[in-house]
Scaffold this motif. Structure first.
Motif, mmCIF file in Angstrom:
data_model
loop_
_atom_site.group_PDB
_atom_site.id
_atom_site.type_symbol
_atom_site.label_atom_id
_atom_site.label_comp_id
_atom_site.label_asym_id
_atom_site.label_seq_id
_atom_site.Cartn_x
_atom_site.Cartn_y
_atom_site.Cartn_z
ATOM 1 N N MET A 340 43.761 51.126 36.231
ATOM 2 C CA MET A 340 44.188 50.202 37.677
ATOM 3 C C MET A 340 43.354 50.552 38.635
ATOM 4 S SD MET A 340 46.607 48.446 36.625
ATOM 5 C CE MET A 340 46.915 47.737 38.113
ATOM 6 N N HIS A 341 42.345 51.696 38.474
ATOM 7 C CA HIS A 341 41.463 52.004 39.450
ATOM 8 C C HIS A 341 40.141 51.037 39.865
ATOM 9 C CE1 HIS A 341 37.632 53.996 40.729
ATOM 10 N NE2 HIS A 341 38.796 54.775 41.936
ATOM 11 N N VAL A 342 39.984 50.551 40.951
ATOM 12 C CA VAL A 342 38.819 49.965 41.365
ATOM 13 C C VAL A 342 37.835 50.513 42.100
ATOM 14 C CG1 VAL A 342 40.340 47.714 41.229
ATOM 15 C CG2 VAL A 342 39.955 48.557 43.325
ATOM 16 N N VAL A 343 36.460 49.996 41.838
ATOM 17 C CA VAL A 343 35.474 50.607 42.686
ATOM 18 C C VAL A 343 35.732 50.397 44.414
ATOM 19 C CG1 VAL A 343 33.221 50.348 43.128
ATOM 20 C CG2 VAL A 343 33.900 50.086 40.973
ATOM 21 N N GLY A 344 35.789 51.801 44.829
ATOM 22 C CA GLY A 344 36.094 51.803 46.285
ATOM 23 C C GLY A 344 37.362 52.537 46.577
ATOM 24 N N GLN A 345 38.392 52.625 45.800
ATOM 25 C CA GLN A 345 39.623 53.539 45.787
ATOM 26 C C GLN A 345 39.023 54.904 45.554
ATOM 27 O OE1 GLN A 345 42.052 51.421 42.819
ATOM 28 N NE2 GLN A 345 43.539 51.112 44.570
ATOM 29 N N GLU A 346 39.956 55.754 46.117
ATOM 30 C CA GLU A 346 39.773 57.151 46.029
ATOM 31 C C GLU A 346 40.026 57.651 44.486
ATOM 32 O OE1 GLU A 346 42.503 59.338 48.448
ATOM 33 O OE2 GLU A 346 41.640 58.524 50.405
ATOM 34 N N GLY A 347 39.401 58.560 44.140
ATOM 35 C CA GLY A 347 39.600 59.317 42.842
ATOM 36 C C GLY A 347 38.644 58.565 41.874
ATOM 37 N N PHE A 355 46.096 49.855 32.212
ATOM 38 C CA PHE A 355 47.109 48.608 32.497
ATOM 39 C C PHE A 355 48.034 48.378 31.217
ATOM 40 C CE2 PHE A 355 43.626 46.152 30.483
ATOM 41 C CZ PHE A 355 44.585 45.486 29.710
ATOM 42 N N PRO A 356 47.409 48.601 30.159
ATOM 43 C CA PRO A 356 48.622 48.381 28.971
ATOM 44 C C PRO A 356 49.817 49.418 28.800
ATOM 45 C CG PRO A 356 46.258 48.342 28.105
ATOM 46 C CD PRO A 356 46.472 49.058 29.590
ATOM 47 N N GLU A 357 49.793 50.412 29.404
ATOM 48 C CA GLU A 357 51.119 51.191 29.725
ATOM 49 C C GLU A 357 51.822 50.723 30.445
ATOM 50 O OE1 GLU A 357 48.836 55.704 29.373
ATOM 51 O OE2 GLU A 357 49.172 54.983 31.423
ATOM 52 N N LEU A 358 51.492 50.013 31.684
ATOM 53 C CA LEU A 358 52.243 49.095 32.472
ATOM 54 C C LEU A 358 53.064 48.171 31.944
ATOM 55 C CD1 LEU A 358 50.179 49.425 35.785
ATOM 56 C CD2 LEU A 358 52.317 50.266 35.621
ATOM 57 N N PHE A 359 52.053 47.355 31.074
ATOM 58 C CA PHE A 359 52.932 46.237 30.216
ATOM 59 C C PHE A 359 53.887 46.741 29.186
ATOM 60 C CE2 PHE A 359 49.483 43.691 31.629
ATOM 61 C CZ PHE A 359 49.954 42.586 31.574
ATOM 62 N N ALA A 578 42.480 44.122 35.964
ATOM 63 C CA ALA A 578 43.843 44.457 35.557
ATOM 64 C C ALA A 578 44.868 44.115 36.457
ATOM 65 C CB ALA A 578 43.944 45.937 35.376
ATOM 66 N N HIS A 579 44.550 43.950 37.751
ATOM 67 C CA HIS A 579 45.632 43.465 38.864
ATOM 68 C C HIS A 579 46.095 42.190 38.787
ATOM 69 C CE1 HIS A 579 45.481 47.106 41.419
ATOM 70 N NE2 HIS A 579 44.174 47.320 40.707
#
Length: 622
Positions: A340-347, A355-359, A578-579
């Motif tokens: 779920m991380h995208v470029v520009g976010q922390e970490g 994302f499959p975990e959320l599904f 993923a979003h």
């Protein structure tokens, strides 16, 4: 002290590590050379490591010099233990090559850790089979037996030959040993041996130093992704013998384990607030190595995507016009795509849930059908780097309800896997909403093997007029690649066919682009070490991307279909897909960010699309 004595003492000191460990040095040198030859792939283009003989000399000399630092009374025992370890490693390495077609790899090390007692017993039993013992492994066993025989009966052999072998006794004085009054011309031979050793040592140290630097650099990297990027450097390390391969495999597993621990920890914090199950069946097709400039759908001069164009003409397939991959390496793309991380976010990517975990948490039944990322002993580092988190037992159980158990020569094998699961009712009970992920081999190298011969359409001569600057071999490779594109077109069309009577929405995206003699660049595959310029971004990062809605889905969800049409010209980088998937499922969670969802009215079209975490795609000169 005369100059001759000074030189004699120096040369004697240079030769002493070999002279005092002569049997150890000679047999292990032979072992290393034979092991390298036995694991040479059976290809016409296969070559031994260019610096094998010199670097092996350098390594063994350093090892023998280290042994000289150990007191004599325990040295023989240390030397024996080291020899046993090196023989065992070499035998395991060659056995793995015979058994699995590969020397020691990070994945093989993982599989060993997952082996139970029964499998271990079968493995050991197979080692002692006649075809193994009397095959390639047998040569190493013969060397080991000869080494043992020489060690045990060496003294008797020397007596039978009538005198000592020409080695330098450790307790003797270098000056005395080089005296012209001792042993006739033996001092000359010893001087020549010392001089030859010095020359070889200087020569081998110079030629081996770049590889030693590369190995040190490799062993100090901090993530599996960095390891893969390092291996794409033109001066990457060559782990030319089994100890290096084992060390590299251990280090790769250590780095993977760190990220696995982070992913498992964050998986325990996955929460879903609610889910509307907006889309009963979501299908994500992940292709391989397909740049949009080889897609007829995006203007390519060859008919490589006729079925996709036909679906586009129905109005239900919507191609997006401005989509780039975040990386031009499959493993990096998979990490950024699944996280779920995208470029520009922390970490980092591993600090966020997959994302499959959320599904699954939301109640979706998740199926993953991959033709690449299944754990295999014979697995390239790139596949290990891309698949280690998908194949970890805990994470796999958290992400997927169902998976295929084997890969196939061609992608149509995944269609058969899906049909079998459907016939058996796997993942289709109780009307449960579904997420199905297809991961194709697509146009992955070697292009010629990505399309069955019976389905090949393009021929080298088809490019004589449009690509006259290419030679015959290049036109053949180009036709192979385009045949793979055409075959890929048939596979994605067949997937859509299987969804036509369902309330399903399908997203297609390859992992990254691919160069196949585009323009005048003369490149095939990808140029990983180059600085990203406009042409590199154009051919290796720009990809086809489309969303297809089944007739039933478009009728039941006209608002989503409208959003898809309205979003088709928005700039997108695939790290944010993923979003969009979460939106299509109707999953409400703190991990979902509408500014990264290309279908959302709040989508941020100005978000910088940073390729490889270094270059802003939209700032490159047109």
């Amino acid at each position: 002290m005369t100059l001759r004595n000074i030189l004699g003492k120096a040369l004697s000191a240079v030769f002493r590590p070999i002279g005092a460990n002569a049997r150890f040095f000679v047999f292990l040198y032979v072992l290393g050379v034979v092991c390298a030859w036995l694991t040479l792939p059976p290809y016409k283009t296969a070559r031994l490591y260019h610096n094998l003989y010199l670097e092996l000399f350098f390594d063994l000399y350093v090892l023998c010099a280290f042994l000289m630092l150990i007191p004599q009374r325990v040295r023989r025992w240390v030397r024996g233990v080291v020899a046993v370890v090196l023989y065992v490693l070499a035998i395991i390495d060659v056995y793995c090559y015979v058994k699995f077609g590969s020397t020691i790899t990070p994945t093989m090390l993982l599989l060993v850790g997952e082996t139970d007692e029964r499998e271990a017993g079968e493995f050991i039993a197979s080692f002692f089979s006649s075809d193994v013992v009397f095959g390639k492994v047998g040569w190493l066993l013969l060397i080991a037996l000869a080494h043992i025989a020489c060690a045990v009966w060496g003294g008797k052999l020397r007596k039978m030959l009538g005198g000592p072998l020409p080695t330098i006794p450790e307790q003797s004085s270098p000056t005395r040993s080089l005296s012209p009054r001792r042993g006739g011309y033996s001092w000359v031979l010893e001087a020549l041996a010392g001089l030859a050793t010095l020359v070889l040592l200087v020569w081998s140290s110079i030629t081996s130093w770049p590889n030693k630097q590369a190995f040190w650099r490799m062993m100090n990297l901090q993530t599996p992704g960095q390891v893969e990027a390092e291996l794409n450097r033109p001066d990457c390390v060559n782990c030319y013998e089994s100890p290096y391969r084992l060390a590299f495999s251990i280090r790769s597993n250590q780095l993977a384990a760190k990220q696995i621990d982070k992913l498992i920890e964050v998986s325990h914090r996955v929460q879903v607030d609610s889910c509307s199950y907006r889309s009963p069946h979501i299908v994500l097709i992940i292709g391989e190595s397909f740049g949009r400039h080889h897609s007829q759908q995006y203007g390519y001069f060859m008919p490589t995507t006729p079925r996709q164009i036909q679906r586009e003409h129905t109005g239900l397939l919507v191609p997006f016009t401005d989509v780039v991959a975040s990386w031009n390496l499959t493993s990096f793309v998979f990490k950024s795509l699944f996280s779920m991380h995208v470029v520009g976010q922390e970490g980092e990517w591993c600090d966020y849930p997959l994302f499959p975990e959320l599904f699954r948490k939301a109640g979706y039944d998740v199926t993953f059908l991959t033709n690449q990322f299944l754990p295999k002993a014979k697995e390239a580092v790139y596949d290990f780097s891309g698949g280690f988190f998908l194949n970890n037992p805990k994470l796999s159980a958290a992400m997927f309800d169902h998976r295929n158990e084997k890969t196939h020569i061609f992608d149509e094998g995944l269609l058969a896997d899906y049909d079998r699961m459907k016939d058996e009712g796997i993942g289709m009970k109780d009307g449960k909403p579904r997420l199905t992920i297809f991961h194709l081999l697509g146009q992955h190298l070697n292009y010629r093997t990505r399309c069955p011969n019976s389905k090949k359409h393009f021929k080298p001569e088809d490019y004589n007029e449009r690509r006259p600057e290419l030679n015959a071999k290049q036109r053949r490779l180009l036709s192979d690649y385009d045949n793979a594109c055409l075959y890929n077109d048939s596979i994605v069309d067949q997937i859509c066919r299987r969804m036509e009577n369902e309330e399903a929405i399908v997203i297609y995206m390859p992992d990254h682009g691919e160069e196949c003699y585009e323009g005048t660049r003369g490149i095939i595959c990808r140029n990983h070490s180059a600085e990203i310029d406009r042409d590199l971004a154009r051919y290796e990062f720009e990809i086809p991307f489309w969303i297809w809605c089944s007739p039933r889905y478009a009728a039941v969800h006209p608002e989503v279909f409208k959003q898809v049409i309205e979003a088709r010209q928005r700039p997108l980088m695939t790290d944010a897909v993923a979003h969009t998937l979460l939106y299509l499922a109707g999953i409400e969670s703190s991990w979902y960010k509408p500014e990264y969802d290309v279908l959302s009215a709040d989508y941020n079209e100005k978000r910088p699309r940073i390729l490889k975490n270094t270059t802003d795609y939209d700032q490159l000169a047109e």
